[in-house]
Write an enzyme that holds these catalytic residues in place. Sequence first.
Site, PDB file in Angstrom:
ATOM      1  N   ASP A 127       0.842  -1.205   0.000  1.00 17.34           N
ATOM      2  CA  ASP A 127       0.000   0.000   0.000  1.00 17.34           C
ATOM      3  C   ASP A 127       0.881   1.260   0.000  1.00 17.34           C
ATOM      4  OD1 ASP A 127      -3.044  -0.940   1.456  1.00 17.34           O
ATOM      5  OD2 ASP A 127      -1.337  -2.283   1.491  1.00 17.34           O
TER       6      ASP A 127
ATOM      7  N   ASP B 293      -6.205   5.406  -3.995  1.00 15.74           N
ATOM      8  CA  ASP B 293      -6.290   4.267  -3.075  1.00 15.74           C
ATOM      9  C   ASP B 293      -5.281   3.258  -3.614  1.00 15.74           C
ATOM     10  OD1 ASP B 293      -6.828   2.149  -1.443  1.00 15.74           O
ATOM     11  OD2 ASP B 293      -9.009   2.351  -1.569  1.00 15.74           O
TER      12      ASP B 293
ATOM     13  N   ASP C  51     -12.615   5.209  -2.212  1.00 13.14           N
ATOM     14  CA  ASP C  51     -13.214   3.885  -2.417  1.00 13.14           C
ATOM     15  C   ASP C  51     -14.312   3.910  -3.477  1.00 13.14           C
ATOM     16  OD1 ASP C  51     -11.706   2.289  -0.670  1.00 13.14           O
ATOM     17  OD2 ASP C  51     -12.822   3.023   1.065  1.00 13.14           O
TER      18      ASP C  51
ATOM     19  N   ILE D 276      -3.888   0.423  -2.609  1.00 19.32           N
ATOM     20  CA  ILE D 276      -4.442  -0.943  -2.652  1.00 19.32           C
ATOM     21  C   ILE D 276      -5.824  -0.848  -2.037  1.00 19.32           C
ATOM     22  CG2 ILE D 276      -4.317  -3.317  -1.805  1.00 19.32           C
ATOM     23  CD1 ILE D 276      -1.356  -3.255  -1.965  1.00 19.32           C
ATOM     24  N   ASP D 277      -6.828  -1.010  -2.848  1.00 17.34           N
ATOM     25  CA  ASP D 277      -8.194  -1.041  -2.336  1.00 17.34           C
ATOM     26  C   ASP D 277      -8.541  -2.513  -2.147  1.00 17.34           C
ATOM     27  OD1 ASP D 277     -10.802  -0.270  -1.672  1.00 17.34           O
ATOM     28  OD2 ASP D 277     -11.465  -0.489  -3.750  1.00 17.34           O
TER      29      ASP D 277
ATOM     30  N   THR E 185      -7.450  -4.227   0.782  1.00 23.18           N
ATOM     31  CA  THR E 185      -6.186  -4.781   1.318  1.00 23.18           C
ATOM     32  C   THR E 185      -6.403  -6.187   1.890  1.00 23.18           C
ATOM     33  OG1 THR E 185      -5.544  -2.526   1.839  1.00 23.18           O
ATOM     34  CG2 THR E 185      -4.201  -4.246   2.806  1.00 23.18           C
TER      35      THR E 185
ATOM     36  N   GLU F 226      -5.064   7.573   0.555  1.00 24.67           N
ATOM     37  CA  GLU F 226      -5.526   6.885   1.767  1.00 24.67           C
ATOM     38  C   GLU F 226      -4.449   6.849   2.856  1.00 24.67           C
ATOM     39  OE1 GLU F 226      -6.742   2.783   1.368  1.00 24.67           O
ATOM     40  OE2 GLU F 226      -7.081   2.617   3.520  1.00 24.67           O
TER      41      GLU F 226
HETATM   42  N1  LIG Z   1     -16.459  -0.512   8.613  1.00 24.98           N
HETATM   43  C1  LIG Z   1     -16.345  -0.299   7.321  1.00 24.98           C
HETATM   44  N2  LIG Z   1     -17.454  -0.120   6.567  1.00 24.98           N
HETATM   45  C2  LIG Z   1     -17.367   0.094   5.255  1.00 24.98           C
HETATM   46  N3  LIG Z   1     -16.188   0.129   4.575  1.00 24.98           N
HETATM   47  C3  LIG Z   1     -15.064  -0.040   5.273  1.00 24.98           C
HETATM   48  C4  LIG Z   1     -15.075  -0.264   6.672  1.00 24.98           C
HETATM   49  N4  LIG Z   1     -13.806  -0.417   7.076  1.00 24.98           N
HETATM   50  C5  LIG Z   1     -13.030  -0.266   5.986  1.00 24.98           C
HETATM   51  N5  LIG Z   1     -13.788  -0.039   4.903  1.00 24.98           N
HETATM   52  C6  LIG Z   1     -13.370   0.243   3.544  1.00 24.98           C
HETATM   53  O1  LIG Z   1     -13.689  -0.854   2.720  1.00 24.98           O
HETATM   54  C7  LIG Z   1     -12.708  -0.892   1.706  1.00 24.98           C
HETATM   55  C8  LIG Z   1     -12.706  -2.229   1.070  1.00 24.98           C
HETATM   56  O2  LIG Z   1     -14.000  -2.368   0.618  1.00 24.98           O
HETATM   57  P1  LIG Z   1     -14.451  -3.656  -0.051  1.00 24.98           P
HETATM   58  O3  LIG Z   1     -15.774  -3.459  -0.656  1.00 24.98           O
HETATM   59  O4  LIG Z   1     -13.360  -4.133  -0.898  1.00 24.98           O
HETATM   60  O5  LIG Z   1     -14.609  -4.588   1.198  1.00 24.98           O
HETATM   61  S1  LIG Z   1     -14.357  -6.084   1.190  1.00 24.98           S
HETATM   62  O6  LIG Z   1     -12.921  -6.241   1.425  1.00 24.98           O
HETATM   63  O7  LIG Z   1     -14.807  -6.663  -0.043  1.00 24.98           O
HETATM   64  O8  LIG Z   1     -15.159  -6.515   2.266  1.00 24.98           O
HETATM   65  C9  LIG Z   1     -11.469  -0.591   2.443  1.00 24.98           C
HETATM   66  O9  LIG Z   1     -10.554  -0.105   1.526  1.00 24.98           O
HETATM   67  P2  LIG Z   1      -9.000  -0.410   1.718  1.00 24.98           P
HETATM   68  O10 LIG Z   1      -8.659   0.131   3.093  1.00 24.98           O
HETATM   69  O11 LIG Z   1      -8.420   0.405   0.617  1.00 24.98           O
HETATM   70  O12 LIG Z   1      -8.818  -1.860   1.580  1.00 24.98           O
HETATM   71  C10 LIG Z   1     -11.887   0.467   3.440  1.00 24.98           C
HETATM   72  O13 LIG Z   1     -11.689   1.775   2.982  1.00 24.98           O
HETATM   73 MG   LIG Z   2     -10.151   1.237  -0.316  1.00 23.44          MG
HETATM   74 MG   LIG Z   3      -7.140   0.624   3.901  1.00 24.98          MG
HETATM   75 MG   LIG Z   4      -6.519   1.022   0.375  1.00 20.83          MG
END
Ligand SMILES: Nc1ncnc2c1ncn2[C@@H]1O[C@H](COP(=O)(O)OS(=O)(=O)O)[C@@H](OP(=O)(O)O)[C@H]1O
Ligand SMILES: [Mg+2]
Ligand SMILES: [Mg+2]
Ligand SMILES: [Mg+2]
Length: 352
Positions: free
Chosen positions: A48, A143, A289, A145-146, A148, A71
């Site tokens: 990331d 972002d 996101d 790594i979206d 992660t 991010e």
């Molecule tokens: N509590 C809560 N509610 C909603 N969203 C949240 C929450 N916590 C984190 N995040 C954000 O979710 C991003 C990843 O979303 P995804 O749709 O890929 O989620 S998942 O991994 O498929 O469950 C993730 O992005 P990354 O941090 O870039 O991975 C977060 O920004």
């Molecule tokens: Mg993300």
């Molecule tokens: Mg993250």
């Molecule tokens: Mg990310």
Amino acid sequence: MSIAFTTEKQLAIAAVRRASYLTSQVFNKLVKNETLTKGDKSPVTVGDYAAQALISSMLHHAYPDDPIVGEEDAASLRVESGKTMRERIVELANEALTMDLQEGDYAEWGIGPGKAKSAEEILDAIDRGNYSGGRTGRMWCIDPIDGTKGFLRGEQYAVCLAFIVDAQVQIGVIGCPNLPHDLSKPDGGKGCIFVAVRGQGAQQLSLTGANPTPLSMPPYEASTFNFVESVEAAHTSHSTIEKISNILGIARPPIRMDSQAKYGCLARGDGGAYLRMPTGVGYQEKIWDHAPGSLLVEESGGVVFDSRGKPLDFGLGRTLGENMGVIATVKSAQAKLIEAVQKALETEKAKA
Ligand SMILES: Nc1ncnc2c1ncn2[C@@H]1O[C@H](COP(=O)(O)OS(=O)(=O)O)[C@@H](OP(=O)(O)O)[C@H]1O
Ligand SMILES: [Mg+2]
Ligand SMILES: [Mg+2]
Ligand SMILES: [Mg+2]
């Protein structure tokens, strides 16, 4: 009238392509002490940080006055306990920065052989993503790594970059190194880049930037309609989505997938709608996101709105404000979906 933003588009694709390569290399070599848990309990890896450093650095070379919403920040890498990770991040970012120039790359973007940076410059590049966002002017949104958690599981994740002017997303680029070219052939070719420019449509490219294919969402069809949703139950309410599914009489199970790869799949017709419903813990969705993914869907013939049917507002700052959920679908399904979502939410409210 749409503005071409030709150089910005070329830069965004080049940055996402390089960062996608970096992250897939990192995954193959990731070791145990290369992941941290952030204050909000979410994971962040050397991948990331290095990817944000790379993208931010390229953007800064090309457009030094453009602010960046990213991010990640480098605070935990600047202290003694962050030394091991910091050194690895500097190494990874420099490997990616100094890779040979490919078609469409320009040395002026601070890339190519001999373009390595010092540790301080890499940390500064990460921290340049600290812009608070806002309603006016140009800004970039990273972002690195979206998804992660998906990245760590070896499943779907996405390298995401958006270019926003006066709170309107103008360019969205999403790199999905693990996404099959064809979802029905999971063992076939993998690695896609999705590109959208406002008013110019959307395309899927291979990870090398080859084989551009225009994207267009198929019209609503009751018998094949289905949802794409998050893997993590903490990120979206699976139970609310199940209720909505029952109201609409959807027979096919949802496709669960991490990251904005969901928007990419939707744009190319792999699902009928992407739903993200609040879990009720007060989490505010982040602009990084949704910014590139929402434009991708709009430019493929879709619409993106919240549970009240209102468009997402990218001018509020780093978040989308009060969380009213996110719904992305083809235009012909919009009215049906809003009605079903409202019905499901009313049932939940009545039970509470
Ligand atoms: N509590 C809560 N509610 C909603 N969203 C949240 C929450 N916590 C984190 N995040 C954000 O979710 C991003 C990843 O979303 P995804 O749709 O890929 O989620 S998942 O991994 O498929 O469950 C993730 O992005 P990354 O941090 O870039 O991975 C977060 O920004
Ligand atoms: Mg993300
Ligand atoms: Mg993250
Ligand atoms: Mg990310």
